[in-house]
Design a protein around this motif. Structure first.
Motif, PDB file in Angstrom:
ATOM      1  N   SER A   1      46.715  41.544  47.819  1.00 57.88           N
ATOM      2  CA  SER A   1      45.937  42.100  46.701  1.00 57.88           C
ATOM      3  C   SER A   1      44.482  41.684  46.881  1.00 57.88           C
ATOM      4  O   SER A   1      43.747  41.472  45.927  1.00 57.88           O
TER       5      SER A   1
ATOM      6  N   LEU B   1      43.562  46.171  48.043  1.00 64.71           N
ATOM      7  CA  LEU B   1      43.019  46.893  46.876  1.00 64.71           C
ATOM      8  C   LEU B   1      42.508  48.276  47.271  1.00 64.71           C
ATOM      9  O   LEU B   1      42.753  49.267  46.574  1.00 64.71           O
TER      10      LEU B   1
ATOM     11  N   CYS C   1      52.746  45.402  44.880  1.00 63.28           N
ATOM     12  CA  CYS C   1      51.773  44.654  45.690  1.00 63.28           C
ATOM     13  C   CYS C   1      52.014  43.169  45.429  1.00 63.28           C
ATOM     14  O   CYS C   1      52.846  42.811  44.583  1.00 63.28           O
TER      15      CYS C   1
ATOM     16  N   ASP D   1      50.759  38.661  46.144  1.00 65.75           N
ATOM     17  CA  ASP D   1      49.871  37.627  46.674  1.00 65.75           C
ATOM     18  C   ASP D   1      50.761  36.501  47.187  1.00 65.75           C
ATOM     19  O   ASP D   1      51.987  36.681  47.273  1.00 65.75           O
TER      20      ASP D   1
ATOM     21  N   TYR E   1      55.346  38.885  44.023  1.00 68.57           N
ATOM     22  CA  TYR E   1      54.919  40.281  43.976  1.00 68.57           C
ATOM     23  C   TYR E   1      55.189  40.893  42.615  1.00 68.57           C
ATOM     24  O   TYR E   1      55.916  40.314  41.798  1.00 68.57           O
TER      25      TYR E   1
ATOM     26  N   LEU F   1      44.733  45.622  38.110  1.00 68.39           N
ATOM     27  CA  LEU F   1      44.864  44.731  39.275  1.00 68.39           C
ATOM     28  C   LEU F   1      43.501  44.135  39.669  1.00 68.39           C
ATOM     29  O   LEU F   1      43.399  42.939  39.953  1.00 68.39           O
ATOM     30  N   LYS F   2      42.473  44.979  39.652  1.00 65.25           N
ATOM     31  CA  LYS F   2      41.130  44.472  39.997  1.00 65.25           C
ATOM     32  C   LYS F   2      40.656  43.454  38.959  1.00 65.25           C
ATOM     33  O   LYS F   2      40.014  42.462  39.299  1.00 65.25           O
TER      34      LYS F   2
ATOM     35  N   LYS G   1      42.485  40.250  39.887  1.00 71.00           N
ATOM     36  CA  LYS G   1      42.167  39.651  41.184  1.00 71.00           C
ATOM     37  C   LYS G   1      40.669  39.460  41.429  1.00 71.00           C
ATOM     38  O   LYS G   1      40.259  38.481  42.048  1.00 71.00           O
TER      39      LYS G   1
ATOM     40  N   ILE H   1      49.031  37.075  40.853  1.00 73.86           N
ATOM     41  CA  ILE H   1      49.527  38.450  40.762  1.00 73.86           C
ATOM     42  C   ILE H   1      50.416  38.620  39.523  1.00 73.86           C
ATOM     43  O   ILE H   1      50.437  39.686  38.889  1.00 73.86           O
TER      44      ILE H   1
ATOM     45  N   TYR I   1      49.193  40.189  36.269  1.00 75.87           N
ATOM     46  CA  TYR I   1      49.079  41.651  36.163  1.00 75.87           C
ATOM     47  C   TYR I   1      50.027  42.201  35.086  1.00 75.87           C
ATOM     48  O   TYR I   1      49.697  43.123  34.355  1.00 75.87           O
TER      49      TYR I   1
END
Ligand SMILES: NC(=O)C1=CN([C@@H]2O[C@H](COP(=O)(O)OP(=O)(O)OC[C@H]3O[C@@H](n4cnc5c(N)ncnc54)[C@H](O)[C@@H]3O)[C@@H](O)[C@H]2O)C=CC1
Ligand SMILES: O=C(O)CCC(=O)C(=O)O
Length: 449
Positions: A242, A247, A263, A265, A269, A281-282, A285, A292, A295
């Motif tokens: 991620s 991304l 996805c 880290d 997951y 997600l952005k 992260k 993760i 999320y």
């Protein structure tokens, strides 16, 4: 690893003996050597001229102390590296990795891969890689800046627009490139834009470089699908990692109509049946720099977090490993195969183990090696160098068109070379043979140096 044939097997044993304890480097060399039997059968002069031995010996390896002071006033010492592997095609080019697992064997595997990857782009760049065993996780901005300044205080004397042009990799993004460039400029008193790539857009960077590796691997998959008359069209995709590559791979899959369902880290997951929400997600992260599993809090019932097992257990038509080396082993490959996966493309460097790659080949899963599929990042770095050299700055659309054309050309080169050597559809052999012959021919022209 399987036993290599004849002369190439002796050469491999020599590489292992000369580079003890460097398992990742041995693995990367073995993967290339496995393809070279076919070339040497037709062109024995490459071995006679010592090209293979020379390719395995870096032109220069620099190891240095990186002292810096942390926020508590304590002196910290890290080890810095730059492996300048091969400059037959152009200045050494390749990223810097800041991660606690960095040691010479990892640097040499990455530098060796980079020679062939860069050759496949068709652009004039040699291969190199660098980094440090520094862990940026949990470090303040001030600590990262002091570390980068100390790192560059040694590195600056080895790099330059015509010599060696580093960029980012794991743990090195826009922030680190900024601090590194600032220190280079200060020490040398030169605004030498072409000395680093991945720069900020306001000070010499290129549009699309940030997105390029992730976008590029998805363009490559698009070509693989098109080769059998297919498209993304709602296909289920699993992307590991991620970070930067993951991304932007997720972003491009979604733009092209694919459905990314998972996805990860290094802590686990997430699965999201509605499709990964890129904004959420952005936020986790890039803004919160969280785990993760955070999320799920942004998504409610459609998502769940898994901290045991493997992301490769998630059913998918297409898998794009974008995290780290050897993250997808034989068990992961078998799980993907059992669930009907048809395409695997490496966004990371060497994420699939040799056993996993063999399992894909046996099962007829189309497999794209990283040196072909993730070459979009370094290719766009070379486009950044072109813009810096001509004091120009291209639009996003123009740069993305160039990237897409380059990925399409690499795909074509792999398949055309595989056809030429009688192994149609074998992307691994196609990529290795096309890049090896390109570099080897240049080395032959330059004499014994
Ligand atoms: N940044 C670039 O332009 C390029 C990067 N690559 C390769 O792509 C890979 C990822 O690089 P970046 O995205 O730049 O790094 P990054 O530092 O931005 O992200 C790495 C990601 O992988 C995750 N990760 C690490 N170990 C993991 C594990 N064992 N399981 C699951 N996730 C794990 C991290 O949590 C992070 O999300 C590396 O292999 C790198 O060498 C290849 C070509 C170019
Ligand atoms: O953009 C670059 O020069 C480096 C990219 C890189 O490190 C890679 O391709 O693995």
């Amino acid at each position: 690893m399987t036993r290599l044939d004849g002369k190439i097997s002796d050469l491999y044993d020599e590489v292992v003996a000369r580079n003890p304890g460097e398992a990742e480097f041995h693995q990367a060399v073995h993967e290339v050597f496995d393809s070279l039997g076919l070339v040497l059968a037709q062109h024995p002069h490459y071995a006679d001229a010592g090209i293979i031995k020379r390719l395995c010996e870096p032109e220069r390896q620099i190891i240095f102390r990186v002292p810096w002071v942390d926020d508590d006033g304590r002196v910290q010492i890290n080890r810095g590296f730059r492996v300048e592997f091969n400059s037959a095609l152009g200045p050494y080019k390749g990223g810097l990795r800041f991660h606690p697992t960095v040691y010479l064997g990892v640097m040499k595997f990455l530098g060796f891969e980079q020679i062939f990857k860069n050759a496949l782009t068709g652009l004039p760049i040699g291969g190199g890689k660098g980094g440090a065993d520094f862990d940026p996780k949990g470090r303040s901005d001030g600590e990262v800046m002091r570390f980068c300044q100390s790192f560059m205080t040694e590195l600056y004397r080895h790099i330059g627009e015509y010599t060696d042009v580093p960029a980012g990799d794991t743990g090195v993004g826009g922030r680190e490139i900024g601090y590194l460039f600032g220190q280079y400029k200060r020490i040398t008193n030169r605004y030498e834009s072409g000395v680093l790539t991945g720069k900020g857009l306001a000070w010499g960077g290129s549009q699309v470089r940030t997105e390029a590796t992730g976008y590029g691997v998805v363009y490559f998959v698009q070509e693989m699908l098109a080769a059998s008359g297919a498209q993304f069209d709602g296909r289920r995709v699993v992307v590991s990692g991620s970070g930067n590559v993951a991304l932007h791979a997720i972003e491009k899959v979604q733009q092209l109509g694919g459905h990314v369902v998972a996805c990860s880290d290094s802590n686990g997951y997430v699965i999201d049946d509605k499709g990964i929400d890129l904004a959420a997600l952005k936020q986790v992260k890039e803004v919160e720099r969280g785990r993760i599993s955070d999320y799920v809090e942004h998504r409610g019932e459609s998502a769940r977090s898994v901290t045991s097992g493997s992301i490769w257990d998630v059913p998918a038509d297409i898998a794009i490993p974008c995290a780290t080396q050897n993250e997808l082993d034989a068990d992961g490959a078998q799980a993907l195969i059992d669930n009907g996966c048809q395409i695997v493309a490496e966004g990371a460097n060497m994420p699939c183990t040799p056993d996993a790659i063999r399992a894909f080949a046996r099962a007829g899963v189309r497999f794209a090696p990283g040196k072909a599929a993730n070459a979009g990042g370094v290719a766009t770095s070379a486009l950044e160098m072109q813009q810096n050299a001509s004091r120009d700055s291209w639009s996003f659309e123009h740069t993305e068109d160039r990237l897409s054309d380059i990925m399409s050309a690499i795909h074509h080169t792999c398949l055309a070379t595989a056809d030429e050597y009688g192994v149609p559809g074998d992307y691994v052999l196609g990529a290795n043979i096309a890049s090896f012959t390109h570099v080897a021919d240049a080395m032959l022209s330059l004499g014994v140096i």
